[in-house]
Each structure stands twice: as C-alpha cells, then as structure tokens.
Design a protein around this motif. Structure first.
Motif, PDB file in Angstrom:
ATOM      1  N   ILE A  53      -6.330   9.005   2.780  1.00 40.60           N
ATOM      2  CA  ILE A  53      -5.986   7.662   3.256  1.00 40.60           C
ATOM      3  C   ILE A  53      -5.648   6.773   2.071  1.00 40.60           C
ATOM      4  O   ILE A  53      -4.709   5.949   2.133  1.00 40.60           O
ATOM      5  CB  ILE A  53      -7.153   7.079   4.066  1.00 40.60           C
ATOM      6  N   ASN A  54      -6.351   6.955   0.966  1.00 39.83           N
ATOM      7  CA  ASN A  54      -6.080   6.138  -0.222  1.00 39.83           C
ATOM      8  C   ASN A  54      -4.678   6.425  -0.765  1.00 39.83           C
ATOM      9  O   ASN A  54      -3.963   5.506  -1.221  1.00 39.83           O
ATOM     10  CB  ASN A  54      -7.131   6.421  -1.291  1.00 39.83           C
ATOM     11  N   MET A  55      -4.275   7.687  -0.667  1.00 43.83           N
ATOM     12  CA  MET A  55      -2.919   8.026  -1.097  1.00 43.83           C
ATOM     13  C   MET A  55      -1.892   7.348  -0.184  1.00 43.83           C
ATOM     14  O   MET A  55      -0.858   6.849  -0.659  1.00 43.83           O
ATOM     15  CB  MET A  55      -2.732   9.553  -1.060  1.00 43.83           C
ATOM     16  N   GLN A  56      -2.195   7.302   1.098  1.00 44.14           N
ATOM     17  CA  GLN A  56      -1.281   6.647   2.036  1.00 44.14           C
ATOM     18  C   GLN A  56      -1.236   5.143   1.790  1.00 44.14           C
ATOM     19  O   GLN A  56      -0.203   4.489   1.971  1.00 44.14           O
ATOM     20  CB  GLN A  56      -1.723   6.929   3.486  1.00 44.14           C
ATOM     21  N   ILE A  57      -2.373   4.556   1.368  1.00 42.25           N
ATOM     22  CA  ILE A  57      -2.374   3.116   1.079  1.00 42.25           C
ATOM     23  C   ILE A  57      -1.426   2.810  -0.067  1.00 42.25           C
ATOM     24  O   ILE A  57      -0.671   1.821  -0.033  1.00 42.25           O
ATOM     25  CB  ILE A  57      -3.802   2.656   0.753  1.00 42.25           C
ATOM     26  N   ARG A  58      -1.436   3.649  -1.097  1.00 44.02           N
ATOM     27  CA  ARG A  58      -0.571   3.395  -2.247  1.00 44.02           C
ATOM     28  C   ARG A  58       0.916   3.546  -1.885  1.00 44.02           C
ATOM     29  O   ARG A  58       1.782   2.935  -2.490  1.00 44.02           O
ATOM     30  CB  ARG A  58      -0.930   4.342  -3.397  1.00 44.02           C
ATOM     31  N   LYS A  59       1.199   4.361  -0.890  1.00 39.84           N
ATOM     32  CA  LYS A  59       2.578   4.549  -0.486  1.00 39.84           C
ATOM     33  C   LYS A  59       3.035   3.535   0.549  1.00 39.84           C
ATOM     34  O   LYS A  59       4.225   3.412   0.816  1.00 39.84           O
ATOM     35  CB  LYS A  59       2.780   5.961   0.077  1.00 39.84           C
ATOM     36  N   ALA A  60       2.067   2.878   1.198  1.00 41.47           N
ATOM     37  CA  ALA A  60       2.436   1.903   2.243  1.00 41.47           C
ATOM     38  C   ALA A  60       3.123   0.704   1.608  1.00 41.47           C
ATOM     39  O   ALA A  60       2.772   0.279   0.504  1.00 41.47           O
ATOM     40  CB  ALA A  60       1.189   1.481   3.017  1.00 41.47           C
ATOM     41  N   ARG A  61       4.080   0.140   2.340  1.00 41.29           N
ATOM     42  CA  ARG A  61       4.859  -0.967   1.796  1.00 41.29           C
ATOM     43  C   ARG A  61       4.425  -2.298   2.409  1.00 41.29           C
ATOM     44  O   ARG A  61       4.455  -3.307   1.713  1.00 41.29           O
ATOM     45  CB  ARG A  61       6.358  -0.725   2.055  1.00 41.29           C
ATOM     46  N   LEU A 103      -4.737  -2.018   7.469  1.00 44.78           N
ATOM     47  CA  LEU A 103      -5.270  -1.097   8.477  1.00 44.78           C
ATOM     48  C   LEU A 103      -5.797   0.180   7.844  1.00 44.78           C
ATOM     49  O   LEU A 103      -6.868   0.679   8.213  1.00 44.78           O
ATOM     50  CB  LEU A 103      -4.172  -0.771   9.494  1.00 44.78           C
ATOM     51  N   LEU A 104      -5.029   0.724   6.870  1.00 35.33           N
ATOM     52  CA  LEU A 104      -5.477   1.952   6.219  1.00 35.33           C
ATOM     53  C   LEU A 104      -6.745   1.725   5.396  1.00 35.33           C
ATOM     54  O   LEU A 104      -7.644   2.582   5.333  1.00 35.33           O
ATOM     55  CB  LEU A 104      -4.350   2.497   5.330  1.00 35.33           C
ATOM     56  N   ARG A 105      -6.816   0.529   4.748  1.00 34.38           N
ATOM     57  CA  ARG A 105      -8.018   0.239   3.946  1.00 34.38           C
ATOM     58  C   ARG A 105      -9.258   0.130   4.857  1.00 34.38           C
ATOM     59  O   ARG A 105     -10.356   0.596   4.507  1.00 34.38           O
ATOM     60  CB  ARG A 105      -7.817  -1.039   3.150  1.00 34.38           C
ATOM     61  N   GLY A 106      -9.079  -0.510   6.023  1.00 35.32           N
ATOM     62  CA  GLY A 106     -10.220  -0.582   6.955  1.00 35.32           C
ATOM     63  C   GLY A 106     -10.645   0.785   7.439  1.00 35.32           C
ATOM     64  O   GLY A 106     -11.852   1.086   7.569  1.00 35.32           O
ATOM     65  N   LEU A 107      -9.657   1.648   7.704  1.00 35.02           N
ATOM     66  CA  LEU A 107      -9.976   3.009   8.129  1.00 35.02           C
ATOM     67  C   LEU A 107     -10.684   3.769   7.017  1.00 35.02           C
ATOM     68  O   LEU A 107     -11.641   4.521   7.266  1.00 35.02           O
ATOM     69  CB  LEU A 107      -8.681   3.724   8.540  1.00 35.02           C
ATOM     70  N   GLN A 108     -10.206   3.542   5.772  1.00 33.31           N
ATOM     71  CA  GLN A 108     -10.854   4.218   4.645  1.00 33.31           C
ATOM     72  C   GLN A 108     -12.319   3.767   4.493  1.00 33.31           C
ATOM     73  O   GLN A 108     -13.210   4.585   4.231  1.00 33.31           O
ATOM     74  CB  GLN A 108     -10.083   3.931   3.353  1.00 33.31           C
ATOM     75  N   ASP A 109     -12.593   2.478   4.674  1.00 34.46           N
ATOM     76  CA  ASP A 109     -13.972   1.987   4.578  1.00 34.46           C
ATOM     77  C   ASP A 109     -14.867   2.641   5.639  1.00 34.46           C
ATOM     78  O   ASP A 109     -16.018   3.008   5.364  1.00 34.46           O
ATOM     79  CB  ASP A 109     -14.004   0.476   4.753  1.00 34.46           C
ATOM     80  N   ARG A 110     -14.327   2.781   6.824  1.00 39.87           N
ATOM     81  CA  ARG A 110     -15.138   3.382   7.889  1.00 39.87           C
ATOM     82  C   ARG A 110     -15.418   4.855   7.599  1.00 39.87           C
ATOM     83  O   ARG A 110     -16.527   5.357   7.844  1.00 39.87           O
ATOM     84  CB  ARG A 110     -14.429   3.223   9.229  1.00 39.87           C
ATOM     85  N   VAL A 111     -14.405   5.578   7.077  1.00 42.94           N
ATOM     86  CA  VAL A 111     -14.617   6.985   6.730  1.00 42.94           C
ATOM     87  C   VAL A 111     -15.644   7.123   5.620  1.00 42.94           C
ATOM     88  O   VAL A 111     -16.525   7.995   5.638  1.00 42.94           O
ATOM     89  CB  VAL A 111     -13.272   7.640   6.346  1.00 42.94           C
ATOM     90  N   MET A 112     -15.583   6.229   4.614  1.00 48.15           N
ATOM     91  CA  MET A 112     -16.539   6.278   3.504  1.00 48.15           C
ATOM     92  C   MET A 112     -17.956   5.946   3.983  1.00 48.15           C
ATOM     93  O   MET A 112     -18.959   6.467   3.454  1.00 48.15           O
ATOM     94  CB  MET A 112     -16.113   5.346   2.385  1.00 48.15           C
ATOM     95  N   SER A 113     -18.053   5.087   5.008  1.00 45.42           N
ATOM     96  CA  SER A 113     -19.378   4.796   5.566  1.00 45.42           C
ATOM     97  C   SER A 113     -19.983   6.049   6.192  1.00 45.42           C
ATOM     98  O   SER A 113     -21.180   6.352   6.013  1.00 45.42           O
ATOM     99  CB  SER A 113     -19.277   3.690   6.611  1.00 45.42           C
ATOM    100  N   LEU A 114     -19.136   6.777   6.930  1.00 46.14           N
ATOM    101  CA  LEU A 114     -19.635   8.030   7.506  1.00 46.14           C
ATOM    102  C   LEU A 114     -20.017   9.025   6.415  1.00 46.14           C
ATOM    103  O   LEU A 114     -21.026   9.743   6.524  1.00 46.14           O
ATOM    104  CB  LEU A 114     -18.559   8.645   8.412  1.00 46.14           C
ATOM    105  N   ALA A 115     -19.248   9.071   5.340  1.00 45.58           N
ATOM    106  CA  ALA A 115     -19.571   9.964   4.233  1.00 45.58           C
ATOM    107  C   ALA A 115     -20.898   9.565   3.579  1.00 45.58           C
ATOM    108  O   ALA A 115     -21.700  10.421   3.191  1.00 45.58           O
ATOM    109  CB  ALA A 115     -18.438   9.958   3.199  1.00 45.58           C
ATOM    110  N   THR A 116     -21.120   8.265   3.461  1.00 43.18           N
ATOM    111  CA  THR A 116     -22.398   7.792   2.895  1.00 43.18           C
ATOM    112  C   THR A 116     -23.574   8.210   3.773  1.00 43.18           C
ATOM    113  O   THR A 116     -24.635   8.636   3.280  1.00 43.18           O
ATOM    114  CB  THR A 116     -22.371   6.258   2.758  1.00 43.18           C
ATOM    115  N   ILE A 117     -23.412   8.105   5.092  1.00 48.84           N
ATOM    116  CA  ILE A 117     -24.487   8.518   6.002  1.00 48.84           C
ATOM    117  C   ILE A 117     -24.785   9.995   5.830  1.00 48.84           C
ATOM    118  O   ILE A 117     -25.964  10.403   5.725  1.00 48.84           O
ATOM    119  CB  ILE A 117     -24.088   8.207   7.449  1.00 48.84           C
TER     120      ILE A 117
END
Length: 594
Positions: free
Chosen positions: A399-407, A414-428
């Motif tokens: 997702i972070n790679m997609q954020i850098r490519k997004a214009r 939206l991608l950053r919010g999705l990335q935060d949610r995925v990282m929260s699950l990874a932290t759990i």
C-alpha cells in the motif's frame, strides 16, 4: 465475634478428627465394663463391710469376756452380801468384821468399799466406817427400783478415784426392802482387765471398750472417761443403742476418726458393751478412703480410652498423617514424589499408600504430556500470528508503494488510512505473538504500541505534537483487542489530522485507558484545537478526505465492543470517549493473585 467463630471452628475440627471419634466409640464400648466394675466394687464393698461388722462383733464379744466376768463376779458378790446382811445387821461390830474379812479375801482385794446403806441413806456395817449418803439422789432412785443396779462414780468418796458401784436391794423376812448392799470396783481395774490381760492380734486392737447402762451412762471404759467420750459415735446417742440386740455399724467417732462400732448386751436391759474398732480390724475389711469408689472404674475407663487412643495413633493416625502430608504437598505443586514411609502400617494402609504413589506418578506423567501438547500448540499459534503479522506488514508495504505512485491527494489519503488500519492489525498480531499465555493481551502495552506506531507513520516533523498517555493494566481477550486497536487507530488518525494549537504553542494529544467504579474500561482520546481552526472553512484536501468512512468504522468497531462512541466538541479540545466491559478482566486478576 471472629475470635468466637474461629474457636467454634477449631472445636468442631477437633470433634471431626478420627482420633476423637475412635475415643468416643471405644468409650461407648467400654462403658458397660466400667459400670460392671463399679457394681462389682460396690457389691464387694458391701460384702466386705458386712464381714467386717460381723468380725468386729465377734472381736467385741471376745474382748468383753474379762470385763463381763469381772462385772458378773461383782454382781454375784454384792448379791451374796445382800442375802447375808439381814442376819448380820443385828450385831454392827460383827457385821463390820464380816465385811472386813470379805475385803481381805484374795479374790476380793480389788474392791475398795463394801457396806450397807439403809433406807435413810446412812452407811453402816462397813470397814471404812459409817457415812451419811443422804445427798445421793442416785442411791435414793436405786432404792426405789428394788433391783440390782450399777452406778459409775467418777470420784469415789473413799477411793478418791473413778469406781463402778454395784448395788443390790436387801430384804427382810417379809421381803420388804430395808436397804442396799454396796460394793465398789475401781474403774482402773476394769480397764486393766479389758486390755491389759487380753492379747489382740496385730492391727486388731480396739480403739476403746466401754460399758454403759440403759440410760446411756458410761459405766466402764478401757480409756479415761474423757477419752472415752471422744470414742462415742457422732450420729447415735448411747441411750438409743441400748435396744437389747447385738449389732454393729460404721460411722464417725466424736474425734472425727472413721470407726466400726459394735454393741453387745451384757445384762439384759441394764448393761451393754460398746466397742470402737479401727476400719482395718480384719483381713476381710477393705480400707476406707475419702476417694469415692466411682473414681476407680472411671480411672480404669479413662485408662482404656488412653490405650485405645495410643493404639489408634500407633496403628492408624500417624500413617494417615503421612499420607495427608504427602497429598497436600503434591496438591500445593510439589512434584518431587516423596517416598512414603509406611513401615509398620496395617496392610490396608500400605495398599492405600501404594495407590497414592501410583496416582501421583500418573498425574505427573499426564501433566508432562499436557505441557508438551500445550507447548506445541503455543508454538504453532505463535507461528500463525507471526506469519499473519508478516503478511500484514507486506500488505502495508505494498500500500505504501501505491501511495507513492498515487497522484491525487484523495487517493493518497484513502491509501494512507488503509495502511494505518493494516498496520494496526499487524501490531495486534505482534502482541499476540509476544504474549506467553496466548489467552489474554495487556491493553496498556497494546495501546502504547499503537500510539507509537501511529506517531511514526502519521507524525508531522515540522509541527511536533505533545503526546501524553496514561494506560491502566487491563487484560483483554483477542476478540476485544482487535476491534479496540482498530477503533483507537481510527480515532488517533483523525485526532492527528485535526490537532492544532494557538500560534506559538504545540498541539497536544492525550490518550488514556482507565478503570471506572463499575469495573468498566474507559478509553479517552483528546486533541487540542486552535480557536481559529474552528472558525476557518474546511480545506479542499480535508473535504476530499471526508467520505464518512471513519465515522462508520468507529461505530462498527464500537458495536463489536458492545458500546458506542461519544464525541465532545470544546472550545480548545476535541474529545472522543467510549467505555466497555473487558471479558478477561476477572480471569486475569485471579491469575495475577494466584
């Protein structure tokens, strides 16, 4: 109150012990034997007392022989004088000479006085000379009785000592009483013959022997008259003993000594012999003591109980305590199997000990197998969480790679919010991987990791935040940790997005996890807001990102926790609060106590 309850519990515990119950059981079993022993002792004591009284009666009659003989001789002598006196009174000089020759005889030298007392109580025909006895009321009474009598004089007028006076009425030819024949026998002579000439067996000498008349007056005694009075029975006067029947009884003397008394009639209705004997007068007599006879059966019963208790202690109780100590130690967690010392125990208890050892070995073996299985499952579960965490981190990197490519800014948001949610699950899943028990998760450590992760990913380097955290130690199940971490992640993301402060001040962010009075967990997320930010219109970027997804996610995650989110707008702060009941709170606290 607590002390009394504790005392009652301790007493009830004593009553429930095997040793006490065995004592009660043996006490009930042995009680008939104790009662039988008491009855037999009582019966033996009655028989022994009866034999003793019979023996005392025989001893008294045997001891009275010399006294009876002396009294009978005295009565016979005075009776002979009474027959001869009517003819001798005609010549007073010849009468005195006859009396003098009577007293000079070998067998009569023990008498101290012999003479005639006329109706006027004047003494005549006496070698000791004439005397006036008109003051003697007892002689006047004896004159009226017209029968042989005896009188005790504690101070004889001639001998100046205690004497026994034999009196016999003298009759004329018409059988009328003309006076009394009198003969005095010293009391000392009777006492000497009663004891001095009589040989008693060892330990069977009487305390006292005394004669008395029907009026209860002591006539003779083997002791002095003062000592004789201390040998009389306490409960019965002498006059009541003059009933004409030989009998014996036990009781206390005036001196306080326990004695056996025997009464023997010597002359019917007029003369009686009383013997005071010690309680050990014959071999058939048991020794009287002040201890009640019930004490001996009671001591025998208690001794039997003590023997029963010692037998139960040696054969059963000490081995049961050994088994109990071993089982208690095993139950407390001591898995070092002790060798049970049941040497000398009955075969039943030894078999119980063998069964206990086998049970302990089986439990230790089963626990070892269970620990191996739990360890294997824990390793597998850790591996699962580790793989899930790695996969989530991989997704976050994509997702972070997609954020850098997004214009567009909207796509990046939206991608950053999705990335935060995925990282929260990874932290759990990282927390689940690091948790040793794998049954609950410490909420304070989980929230601290999420705050740190969010600050790294969404922090603003040019505008640093002042972050304050306060987390209570609350345990959560994985089913609660996942929606809580996602809810906090979503709320922190929004708080960081809108946090601001007046010019010259740092924006603040406060995150807290508290436990309220109802044992509920309360989460509070507060960010500071500058007044001018509240009055300014929304920027195009923020408007583009306000799709309403964040609020929907907050409501959905809160519903999974069984609560709802409360939002509070202030002049300088924006607060988000929600409370829920941790399912693992009670179990975690119990494990912490244990």
């Amino acid at each position: 109150m607590m002390h009394i309850q504790g005392l009652v519990r301790r007493r009830l515990a004593i009553l429930s012990r095997l040793g006490f119950r065995l004592m009660v059981m043996f006490g009930i079993v042995l009680m008939p034997l104790a009662i039988l022993s008491y009855v037999q002792i009582r019966q033996y004591q009655r028989e022994a007392a009866a034999r003793t009284e019979a023996a005392v009666m025989g001893q008294t009659m045997q001891a009275a022989v010399p006294t009876v003989e002396r009294i009978m001789r005295g009565q016979g002598a005075v009776a002979g004088l009474a027959v001869a006196l009517p003819t001798m009174l005609k010549d007073p000089a010849d009468c005195r000479a006859v009396m003098q020759r009577f007293l000079e005889l070998e067998e009569n030298r023990i008498y101290t006085f012999a003479g005639f007392i006329d109706l006027n109580l004047q003494v005549s025909c006496s070698p000791q000379g004439d005397r006036d006895m008109s003051f003697r009321q007892d002689l006047r009474d004896a004159m009226k009785l017209d029968k042989p009598t005896m009188r005790l004089r504690t101070h004889g007028s001639i001998s100046n000592t205690s004497v026994l006076v034999f009196l016999h009425p003298v009759h004329d030819a018409d059988n009328k009483v003309i006076g009394l024949a009198a003969l005095s026998l010293p009391h000392q002579v009777v006492r000497y013959e009663s004891l001095g000439e009589r040989a008693f067996s060892a330990g069977s000498e009487p305390n006292a022997l005394m004669t008395f008349d029907a009026d209860g007056e002591i006539l003779t005694s083997s002791l002095s008259l003062d000592q004789a009075k201390t040998m009389l029975p306490v409960s019965v006067p002498l006059s009541d003993l003059a009933d004409g029947l030989p009998h014996s009884f036990s009781g206390s003397a005036m001196s306080g000594r326990q004695s056996v008394f025997a009464v023997v009639p010597i002359a019917e209705g007029s003369l009686f012999l009383l013997g005071n004997w010690p309680v050990t007068v014959t071999d058939a007599m048991i020794v009287e003591t002040s201890i009640p006879i019930v004490v001996f059966p009671a001591l025998m019963w208690l001794a039997s109980l003590l023997v029963a208790q010692l037998a139960a202690e040696h054969q059963v109780l000490r081995h049961i305590r050994t088994l109990r100590d071993s089982i208690v130690a095993f139950a407390d967690g001591n898995r070092r199997l002790p060798e049970l010392d049941l040497h000398g125990a009955p075969s039943e208890l030894r078999r119980v000990g063998i069964a206990v050892e086998r049970m302990m070995e089986s439990v230790v073996h089963d626990e070892a197998e269970l620990e191996d299985m739990v360890h294997q499952k824990e390793v597998l579960l850790r591996e699962v969480h580790h793989r899930v965490k790695n996969n989530l981190q991989l997704i976050a990197s994509i997702i972070n790679m997609q954020i850098r490519k997004a214009r567009s800014a909207e796509s990046k948001g939206l991608l950053r919010g999705l990335q935060d949610r995925v990282m929260s699950l990874a932290t759990i899943h990282r927390e689940l991987y690091q948790t040793s028990g794998l049954t609950d998760i410490r909420a304070d450590e989980l929230l601290q990791s999420i705050v740190t992760q969010i600050m790294k990913m969404a922090g603003r380097p040019g505008e640093p935040l002042k972050v304050t955290t306060n987390f209570a130690d609350i345990r959560l199940t994985p089913d609660q940790a996942v929606p809580l971490s996602l809810l906090v992640t979503e709320a922190l993301t929004n708080a960081l997005k809108y946090a601001s402060a007046p010019s010259g001040q740092r924006p603040e962010l406060r995150v807290a996890l508290r436990r309220d009075a109802d044992s509920r967990a309360e989460v509070e997320i507060v960010n500071s807001v500058a007044p001018e930010a509240l009055r300014a219109p929304p920027s195009p970027d923020s408007a583009a990102e306000s799709t309403g997804l964040g609020e929907a996610l907050l409501s959905a995650f809160a519903a999974q926790l069984g609560t709802r989110v409360e939002v509070e707008h202030g002049e300088t702060e924006f607060a988000l609060r929600f409370a829920f009941s941790p399912n693992a709170l009670a179990e975690a606290e119990e494990r912490a106590v244990v």
